[in-house]
Design a protein around this motif. Structure first.
Motif, PDB file in Angstrom:
ATOM      1  N   ILE A 164       0.836  -1.211   0.000  1.00 48.41           N
ATOM      2  CA  ILE A 164       0.000   0.000   0.000  1.00 48.41           C
ATOM      3  C   ILE A 164       0.868   1.256   0.000  1.00 48.41           C
ATOM      4  N   LEU A 165       1.978   1.209   0.759  1.00 46.32           N
ATOM      5  CA  LEU A 165       2.776   2.412   1.003  1.00 46.32           C
ATOM      6  C   LEU A 165       3.867   2.666  -0.047  1.00 46.32           C
ATOM      7  N   LEU A 166       4.531   1.591  -0.463  1.00 47.62           N
ATOM      8  CA  LEU A 166       5.747   1.776  -1.276  1.00 47.62           C
ATOM      9  C   LEU A 166       5.476   1.697  -2.785  1.00 47.62           C
ATOM     10  N   ASP A 167       6.416   2.233  -3.552  1.00 46.72           N
ATOM     11  CA  ASP A 167       6.379   2.074  -5.006  1.00 46.72           C
ATOM     12  C   ASP A 167       6.435   0.588  -5.338  1.00 46.72           C
ATOM     13  N   GLU A 168       5.685   0.221  -6.338  1.00 52.27           N
ATOM     14  CA  GLU A 168       5.578  -1.194  -6.677  1.00 52.27           C
ATOM     15  C   GLU A 168       6.954  -1.800  -6.973  1.00 52.27           C
ATOM     16  N   ASP A 215      -0.074  14.034  15.028  1.00 49.99           N
ATOM     17  CA  ASP A 215      -0.072  15.147  14.075  1.00 49.99           C
ATOM     18  C   ASP A 215      -1.264  15.053  13.150  1.00 49.99           C
ATOM     19  N   LEU A 216      -1.581  13.831  12.759  1.00 48.73           N
ATOM     20  CA  LEU A 216      -2.589  13.632  11.716  1.00 48.73           C
ATOM     21  C   LEU A 216      -3.322  12.310  11.894  1.00 48.73           C
ATOM     22  N   VAL A 217      -4.589  12.314  11.507  1.00 48.02           N
ATOM     23  CA  VAL A 217      -5.311  11.062  11.296  1.00 48.02           C
ATOM     24  C   VAL A 217      -5.577  10.983   9.795  1.00 48.02           C
ATOM     25  N   VAL A 218      -5.041   9.957   9.159  1.00 47.94           N
ATOM     26  CA  VAL A 218      -5.074   9.893   7.696  1.00 47.94           C
ATOM     27  C   VAL A 218      -5.705   8.571   7.244  1.00 47.94           C
ATOM     28  N   PRO A 219      -6.753   8.646   6.415  1.00 46.10           N
ATOM     29  CA  PRO A 219      -7.328   7.405   5.877  1.00 46.10           C
ATOM     30  C   PRO A 219      -6.281   6.655   5.051  1.00 46.10           C
ATOM     31  N   ARG A 220      -6.421   5.362   5.031  1.00 42.83           N
ATOM     32  CA  ARG A 220      -5.400   4.526   4.394  1.00 42.83           C
ATOM     33  C   ARG A 220      -5.137   4.924   2.946  1.00 42.83           C
ATOM     34  N   ARG A 221      -6.201   5.275   2.220  1.00 38.73           N
ATOM     35  CA  ARG A 221      -6.010   5.570   0.791  1.00 38.73           C
ATOM     36  C   ARG A 221      -5.207   6.852   0.569  1.00 38.73           C
ATOM     37  N   GLU A 222      -5.106   7.700   1.611  1.00 37.54           N
ATOM     38  CA  GLU A 222      -4.325   8.943   1.470  1.00 37.54           C
ATOM     39  C   GLU A 222      -2.964   8.853   2.149  1.00 37.54           C
ATOM     40  N   MET A 223      -2.689   7.704   2.777  1.00 38.28           N
ATOM     41  CA  MET A 223      -1.473   7.581   3.587  1.00 38.28           C
ATOM     42  C   MET A 223      -0.204   7.766   2.734  1.00 38.28           C
ATOM     43  N   ARG A 224      -0.177   7.073   1.609  1.00 37.70           N
ATOM     44  CA  ARG A 224       1.016   7.128   0.749  1.00 37.70           C
ATOM     45  C   ARG A 224       1.329   8.560   0.302  1.00 37.70           C
ATOM     46  N   ALA A 230       4.587  10.761   1.470  1.00 39.45           N
ATOM     47  CA  ALA A 230       5.474  11.272   0.414  1.00 39.45           C
ATOM     48  C   ALA A 230       5.676  12.785   0.568  1.00 39.45           C
ATOM     49  N   ARG A 231       4.598  13.501   0.862  1.00 35.08           N
ATOM     50  CA  ARG A 231       4.678  14.950   1.021  1.00 35.08           C
ATOM     51  C   ARG A 231       5.557  15.320   2.224  1.00 35.08           C
ATOM     52  N   LEU A 232       5.367  14.599   3.331  1.00 36.91           N
ATOM     53  CA  LEU A 232       6.172  14.872   4.537  1.00 36.91           C
ATOM     54  C   LEU A 232       7.650  14.609   4.285  1.00 36.91           C
ATOM     55  N   LEU A 233       7.932  13.522   3.571  1.00 39.31           N
ATOM     56  CA  LEU A 233       9.333  13.180   3.301  1.00 39.31           C
ATOM     57  C   LEU A 233      10.021  14.293   2.523  1.00 39.31           C
ATOM     58  N   VAL A 234       9.294  14.891   1.577  1.00 39.92           N
ATOM     59  CA  VAL A 234       9.863  15.983   0.791  1.00 39.92           C
ATOM     60  C   VAL A 234      10.149  17.188   1.686  1.00 39.92           C
ATOM     61  N   HIS A 235       9.181  17.505   2.571  1.00 37.16           N
ATOM     62  CA  HIS A 235       9.373  18.653   3.472  1.00 37.16           C
ATOM     63  C   HIS A 235      10.547  18.435   4.422  1.00 37.16           C
ATOM     64  N   ALA A 236      10.745  17.171   4.833  1.00 38.17           N
ATOM     65  CA  ALA A 236      11.698  16.909   5.915  1.00 38.17           C
ATOM     66  C   ALA A 236      13.053  16.400   5.423  1.00 38.17           C
ATOM     67  N   THR A 237      13.235  16.300   4.131  1.00 37.82           N
ATOM     68  CA  THR A 237      14.515  15.818   3.625  1.00 37.82           C
ATOM     69  C   THR A 237      15.212  16.942   2.874  1.00 37.82           C
ATOM     70  N   ALA A 238      16.483  17.134   3.203  1.00 39.80           N
ATOM     71  CA  ALA A 238      17.243  18.220   2.575  1.00 39.80           C
ATOM     72  C   ALA A 238      17.302  18.025   1.067  1.00 39.80           C
TER      73      ALA A 238
END
Lengths: 316, 281
Positions: free
Chosen positions: B64-68, B259-268, B272-280
């Motif tokens: 569900i979470l990762l690229d195929e 921080d958030l309650v996120v339905p499964r279909r929006e989790m990925r 992904a958005r958080l990783l972009v914000h938090a990675t240099a």
């Protein structure tokens, strides 16, 4: 003299009382030989009873209502104690006490769970079961220790973190997790001592440090024997078996590589002589603190990560 | 016959039908609505009526979470030993063996490297199906290694929790995994790398009271049960019923622990958005 007598202590206590009585009338009668014989018997009895305690009996000793608690150790081991209160967020948790004190003439921060001795004080102390504000108070005091470069000593004695509704609302899990994280990072030495009961996350919440010591008649584990019995055996009646299965005593944990040292108690247990129990612990603490004081903050942190990182067994 | 009289059996008919699932139909525990098995996959194993999540295996959540095809599992065959020779009604060694056989997993967690929208991540996912997702020495070690992999690859860490807590059958070793995992996370923090903690239903006990609550971002699925003590124990302690929604994700969000309650279909997408914000960059 102990006020509460456990079943396996009874024969010893009875003999001791008999000797006491005979001593009182010794001037009138020649009872020396008889007293000597009785004393030998009581010594043999002590050696056989305390040398062969089951794990469940050790749990009972760890919970003995006459055992010294955190404030007793502070009273007998230290001077100039100033108790500090409150977490600065919610309130002051009476199940965890702490403050600066002098051990061997040097300032230390000493923090521990505190049980009560009777119904009233037990209600006040919540039976030594802390709420989130207790763990947050402990962390605040550790922050003060870091600021003033004083070592931290924590004394663990709890049947568990309080499983209440408000405790959950205020983040019991987060409070404990935060302490595990921040205690790893604390730039000053931390010595952990299990002085009674070390039940689960509620104990570990003030239990990360450089050295972990256990008093002789204490227990430390992931769950109490009673709760373990109720979950795995679906009955409260298997606590003895659960205590055996969990391997929760000081020698067990030393063999598992989870604690570093066992502190001996006075013969018969710490409850038989608070002053002597405190002296034995004080001597060990002074010894243990000495090499830690020489270590740099980064070295302390690295060693803690390594120390706890080595705990566990698995096959790859 | 009077027009308002209806036969009793007619009324009972529809309500009993709802209770009985023939295997192809599932009933949502939260809203009570029915859905067909065939609808599950497309809905990522969530209720099509109320967003509540069904329990899934670690493998399914990774999909569900990762690229195929991006997941490379590490330490797959790491197994628990039985250091205490623990025995309750059943020997722990036998329990382990039976669970390995029935689940095809070697312990309650899968971990490794993968990608989310082409961003590399170190990931560790718990599986509630393996002895209640309990944390013993294997889960602790896998998390420690997942932290190390994140640091080595200079990427973010994602831990997905679904657990009843520490694994009793490993006694004090299991308790110490709380300290071990939390201590190791300090290294990730010092390296300035993000840690996203995702909590599924249920996340309780020693898992919540260690790494699960230590995320830079704490995220949960809707209605997931999250807490330190279990609801049954709390009810016993306080001697009264617990309020509606107590210890559910929405409750924790309200109390400030998520921080958030996120339905499964929006989790990925969210991760992904958080990783972009938090990675240099």
């Amino acid at each position: 003299m102990a006020k509460t007598v456990l079943e396996f202590e009874r024969p010893i206590i009875e003999l001791e009382q008999k000797i006491e009585e005979m001593r009182r009338v010794i001037d009138d009668l020649d009872l020396h030989d008889e007293i000597d014989a009785l004393e030998k018997r009581v010594n043999d009895l002590r050696a056989s009873v305390y040398g062969n305690l089951t794990r469940w009996q050790k749990v009972q000793l760890a919970r003995h209502p006459d055992r010294p608690y955190t404030l007793d150790y502070i009273k007998h081991m230290t001077t100039d104690f100033v108790e500090l209160h409150g977490d600065r967020f919610h309130g002051d948790d009476h199940a965890i006490v702490g403050g600066f004190a002098k051990l061997d003439g040097k300032s230390v921060m000493i923090i521990g769970q505190q049980k009560g001795r009777d119904t009233k004080s037990n209600l006040f102390r919540n039976f030594g079961m802390a709420n989130p504000e207790g763990y947050r108070k402990a962390l605040r005091l550790m922050g003060l220790a870091a600021k003033f470069n004083r070592p931290v000593i924590t004394l663990i004695d709890t049947p568990g973190a309080y499983p209440g509704l408000e405790a959950e609302e205020r983040g019991q899990a987060e409070a404990i997790a935060r302490n595990l994280f921040e205690m790893t990072r604390l730039p000053v030495p931390i010595i952990i001592v299990i002085i009674g009961e070390g039940a689960s996350g509620g104990a570990l919440g003030i239990g990360v440090g450089d050295r972990v010591l256990m008093l002789e008649n204490t227990w430390y584990n992931v769950i109490s024997p009673e709760s373990c019995s109720s979950i795995l055996w679906r009955s409260w009646d298997y606590k003895e078996q659960a205590a055996e299965a969990l391997k929760l005593t000081a020698p067990d944990l030393l063999a598992q590589g989870i604690i570093d040292r066992i502190i001996p108690e006075p013969l018969g247990g710490a409850h038989r002589n608070h002053v002597e129990a405190a002296l034995l612990l004080k001597t060990a603490l002074i010894e243990e603190l000495k090499p830690l004081r020489a270590m740099k903050p980064d070295q302390l942190r690295r060693n803690r990560i390594k120390k706890f990182g080595q705990m566990g067994e698995f096959n790859t | 016959m009077a027009w308002f009289k209806r036969s009793k059996s007619n009324i009972e008919g529809s309500s009993t039908k709802r209770e009985v699932a023939d295997g192809a139909w599932l009933k949502c525990d939260h809203c009570g609505e029915m859905m067909h098995q065939s609808q599950l996959g497309a809905a990522l194993y969530t209720c099509i009526h109320c967003d509540a999540s069904f329990r899934v295996s670690a493998k399914q959540y990774i999909d569900i979470l990762l690229d195929e095809g991006s997941f490379k599992e590490a330490d797959r065959k790491m197994t628990a030993t039985d250091p205490l020779k623990f025995r309750d009604s059943k020997a722990y060694a036998d329990r382990l063996e039976a669970t390995v056989r029935s689940t095809g997993m070697f312990d309650a967690m899968r971990s490794g490297m993968g990608k989310i929208k082409d961003v590399p991540v170190s990931i560790a996912v718990m599986d509630f199906g393996f002895i209640g997702g309990s944390m013993g020495s294997v889960v602790g070690e896998k998390i420690a290694r997942a932290v190390d992999r994140a640091i080595k690859n200079k990427c973010g860490l994602i831990i997905v929790s679904a657990s009843g807590g520490a694994r009793m059958m490993e006694g004090a070793f299991s308790l110490m995994q709380m300290a071990k995992t939390s201590a190791r996370l300090t290294l990730l923090h010092d390296a300035g790398l993000p840690y996203i903690s995702i909590m599924l239903d249920p996340t309780t006990g020693g898992v919540t009271a260690s790494f699960a609550m230590l995320g830079d971002f704490n995220i949960a699925e809707p209605k997931a049960l999250i807490g330190f003590a279990g609801p049954r124990v709390i009810k016993q302690t306080i001697g009264r019923d617990l309020p509606e929604g107590f210890q559910r994700a929405e409750f924790l969000l309200e109390k400030g622990f998520l921080d958030l309650v996120v339905p499964r279909r929006e989790m990925r997408d969210t991760v992904a958005r958080l990783l972009v914000h938090a990675t240099a960059a």
